[in-house]
Write a protein that holds these residues in place. Structure first.
Motif, mmCIF file in Angstrom:
data_model
loop_
_atom_site.group_PDB
_atom_site.id
_atom_site.type_symbol
_atom_site.label_atom_id
_atom_site.label_comp_id
_atom_site.label_asym_id
_atom_site.label_seq_id
_atom_site.Cartn_x
_atom_site.Cartn_y
_atom_site.Cartn_z
ATOM 1 N N UNK A 5 -3.014 -0.823 -0.817
ATOM 2 C CA UNK A 5 -3.989 -0.873 -1.912
ATOM 3 C C UNK A 5 -5.310 -1.520 -1.510
ATOM 4 N N UNK A 6 -5.523 -1.699 -0.227
ATOM 5 C CA UNK A 6 -6.778 -2.323 0.210
ATOM 6 C C UNK A 6 -7.894 -1.284 0.265
ATOM 7 N N UNK A 7 -9.084 -1.762 0.520
ATOM 8 C CA UNK A 7 -10.247 -0.907 0.700
ATOM 9 C C UNK A 7 -10.964 -1.342 1.973
ATOM 10 N N UNK A 8 -11.537 -0.392 2.650
ATOM 11 C CA UNK A 8 -12.346 -0.689 3.854
ATOM 12 C C UNK A 8 -11.573 -1.485 4.897
ATOM 13 N N UNK A 9 -10.618 -0.924 5.565
ATOM 14 C CA UNK A 9 -10.169 0.463 5.540
ATOM 15 C C UNK A 9 -9.185 0.743 4.390
ATOM 16 N N UNK A 10 -8.755 1.991 4.300
ATOM 17 C CA UNK A 10 -7.916 2.411 3.172
ATOM 18 C C UNK A 10 -6.507 1.837 3.225
ATOM 19 N N UNK A 11 -5.974 1.645 4.442
ATOM 20 C CA UNK A 11 -4.610 1.139 4.602
ATOM 21 C C UNK A 11 -4.538 0.188 5.790
ATOM 22 N N UNK A 12 -3.600 -0.750 5.703
ATOM 23 C CA UNK A 12 -3.280 -1.615 6.841
ATOM 24 C C UNK A 12 -1.841 -1.311 7.243
ATOM 25 N N UNK A 13 -1.631 -1.080 8.530
ATOM 26 C CA UNK A 13 -0.300 -0.713 9.014
ATOM 27 C C UNK A 13 0.043 -1.522 10.256
ATOM 28 N N UNK A 14 1.320 -1.486 10.627
ATOM 29 C CA UNK A 14 1.792 -2.087 11.876
ATOM 30 C C UNK A 14 2.252 -0.963 12.792
ATOM 31 N N UNK A 15 1.848 -1.008 14.034
ATOM 32 C CA UNK A 15 2.238 0.008 15.005
ATOM 33 C C UNK A 15 2.375 -0.643 16.376
ATOM 34 N N UNK A 16 3.599 -0.633 16.889
ATOM 35 C CA UNK A 16 3.880 -1.215 18.208
ATOM 36 C C UNK A 16 3.355 -2.646 18.335
ATOM 37 N N UNK A 17 3.579 -3.428 17.288
ATOM 38 C CA UNK A 17 3.207 -4.828 17.299
ATOM 39 C C UNK A 17 1.748 -5.106 16.988
ATOM 40 N N UNK A 18 0.965 -4.072 16.780
ATOM 41 C CA UNK A 18 -0.452 -4.241 16.478
ATOM 42 C C UNK A 18 -0.713 -4.026 14.991
ATOM 43 N N UNK A 19 -1.706 -4.743 14.486
ATOM 44 C CA UNK A 19 -2.151 -4.560 13.109
ATOM 45 C C UNK A 19 -3.267 -3.515 13.121
ATOM 46 N N UNK A 20 -3.001 -2.384 12.461
ATOM 47 C CA UNK A 20 -3.907 -1.246 12.518
ATOM 48 C C UNK A 20 -4.538 -0.989 11.142
ATOM 49 N N UNK A 45 -3.774 -2.010 -9.543
ATOM 50 C CA UNK A 45 -4.850 -1.034 -9.506
ATOM 51 C C UNK A 45 -4.935 -0.261 -10.826
ATOM 52 N N UNK A 46 -6.132 0.203 -11.149
ATOM 53 C CA UNK A 46 -6.335 1.082 -12.291
ATOM 54 C C UNK A 46 -5.606 2.399 -12.034
ATOM 55 N N UNK A 47 -5.203 3.110 -13.088
ATOM 56 C CA UNK A 47 -4.451 4.351 -12.932
ATOM 57 C C UNK A 47 -5.188 5.361 -12.060
ATOM 58 N N UNK A 48 -6.498 5.434 -12.229
ATOM 59 C CA UNK A 48 -7.265 6.383 -11.418
ATOM 60 C C UNK A 48 -7.176 6.033 -9.934
ATOM 61 N N UNK A 49 -7.232 4.730 -9.618
ATOM 62 C CA UNK A 49 -7.118 4.298 -8.229
ATOM 63 C C UNK A 49 -5.704 4.530 -7.690
ATOM 64 N N UNK A 50 -4.707 4.336 -8.544
ATOM 65 C CA UNK A 50 -3.324 4.609 -8.122
ATOM 66 C C UNK A 50 -3.161 6.076 -7.741
ATOM 67 N N UNK A 51 -3.720 6.944 -8.575
ATOM 68 C CA UNK A 51 -3.667 8.389 -8.318
ATOM 69 C C UNK A 51 -4.305 8.702 -6.965
ATOM 70 N N UNK A 52 -5.477 8.103 -6.728
ATOM 71 C CA UNK A 52 -6.200 8.341 -5.474
ATOM 72 C C UNK A 52 -5.382 7.867 -4.277
ATOM 73 N N UNK A 53 -4.794 6.678 -4.382
ATOM 74 C CA UNK A 53 -4.020 6.124 -3.272
ATOM 75 C C UNK A 53 -2.766 6.961 -2.980
ATOM 76 N N UNK A 54 -2.113 7.427 -4.047
ATOM 77 C CA UNK A 54 -0.905 8.234 -3.850
ATOM 78 C C UNK A 54 -1.236 9.585 -3.222
ATOM 79 N N UNK A 55 -2.391 10.114 -3.575
ATOM 80 C CA UNK A 55 -2.832 11.358 -2.953
ATOM 81 C C UNK A 55 -3.114 11.132 -1.477
ATOM 82 N N UNK A 56 -3.760 10.021 -1.161
ATOM 83 C CA UNK A 56 -4.113 9.721 0.226
ATOM 84 C C UNK A 56 -2.873 9.535 1.090
#
Length: 265
Positions: free
Chosen positions: A71-86, A40-51
């Motif tokens: 580092x994805x977009x739309x949605x901002x993050x992908x996570x795992x929670x109780x076996x589900x991809x969120x 990611x560009x530095x500006x995008x890194x800054x934004x992601x770290x703030x988020x």
């Protein structure tokens, strides 16, 4: 060679989260490293770290959650929670739009004063300084900005208010000189529920374009209580949130000072 995690990433360039004793520092450090190592560009890194910092309180409510894609977009993050991809879409609700520009100008002024103090004697002046100003300071005026910077500089040197500075207090910090605004809360500083509803409507329109490989997509609306523009003391007409309709599987409102969370859907 991997870039070492800098506390400055959490403190000087982002916010006052290190003062929050509830900070989940280890996962935050790990996530920041991952973002730094991305293309990611530095500006995008800054934004992601703030988020990801804004989601610190969220991680206390969902300790089982782990982020897989930062580092994805739309949605901002992908996570795992109780076996589900969120999929997690994060958005900040601004309570005081008129304060946004003032806050930006204040942050620039603070940084200039920090530089003066660090150049003179970083070890002597390291700490966090919370400043309160007299009313009607001319932050937009460039000449006045220089005067304000000098007033701040002299106030911290003399350990007493000078010029436009009304009050100051200091909290210890082992590494940096960090200056911020004193966050006095107004007892009648309401956040209109309609602002939250409008945000949800805007995000609803974008929902069809989000990653459809996730099992669920959550919308997390944050009030950044370290920001003059976002802070609030209570949500006005909160009952209006009960009738919200949305394709998001879960909608949450989070404030990051005390970690209070409201389930809207």
């Amino acid at each position: 060679m991997k870039r070492a995690f800098s506390e400055e990433d959490l403190v000087k360039n982002l916010s006052l989260y290190y003062l929050n004793r509830h900070l989940k520092k280890k996962p935050i450090e790990k996530y920041h490293r991952t973002i730094d190592e991305s293309p990611l560009h530095q500006r995008e890194k800054y934004k992601k770290k703030t988020e990801i910092l804004l989601l610190n309180s969220f991680m206390h409510h969902f300790p089982e959650i782990t982020f897989e894609n930062l580092t994805c977009e739309s949605p901002d993050f992908i996570a795992k929670c109780n076996g589900k991809k969120i999929g997690i879409e994060l958005t900040e609700v601004i309570n005081h739009l008129e304060m946004k520009k003032m806050e930006s100008n204040l942050n620039k002024i603070f940084r200039q004063a920090e530089i003066l103090l660090e150049q003179e004697n970083a070890a002597k002046y390291r700490g966090v300084y919370f400043l309160e100003f007299h009313e009607h300071i001319a932050i937009d005026n460039l000449e006045k900005q220089q005067e304000i910077i000098l007033n701040i500089y002299k106030s911290i040197k003399k350990e007493k208010p000078v010029g436009v500075v009304k009050n100051l207090r200091k909290s210890s910090h082992r590494r940096n000189v960090f200056i911020t605004h004193e966050y006095n809360m107004n007892l009648f500083d309401e956040l209109c529920s309609e602002k939250i509803v409008e945000l949800i409507k805007k995000k609803n329109e974008k929902f069809p374009f989000y990653d459809n490989s996730v099992d669920e997509c959550w919308l997390v609306i944050v009030s950044d209580m370290n920001s003059i523009a976002s802070r609030y003391t209570f949500i006005q007409d909160q009952q209006h949130l009960e009738s919200v309709k949305s394709p998001f599987h879960k909608i949450l409102h989070l404030e990051n000072l005390y970690g209070n969370i409201t389930s809207i859907k």
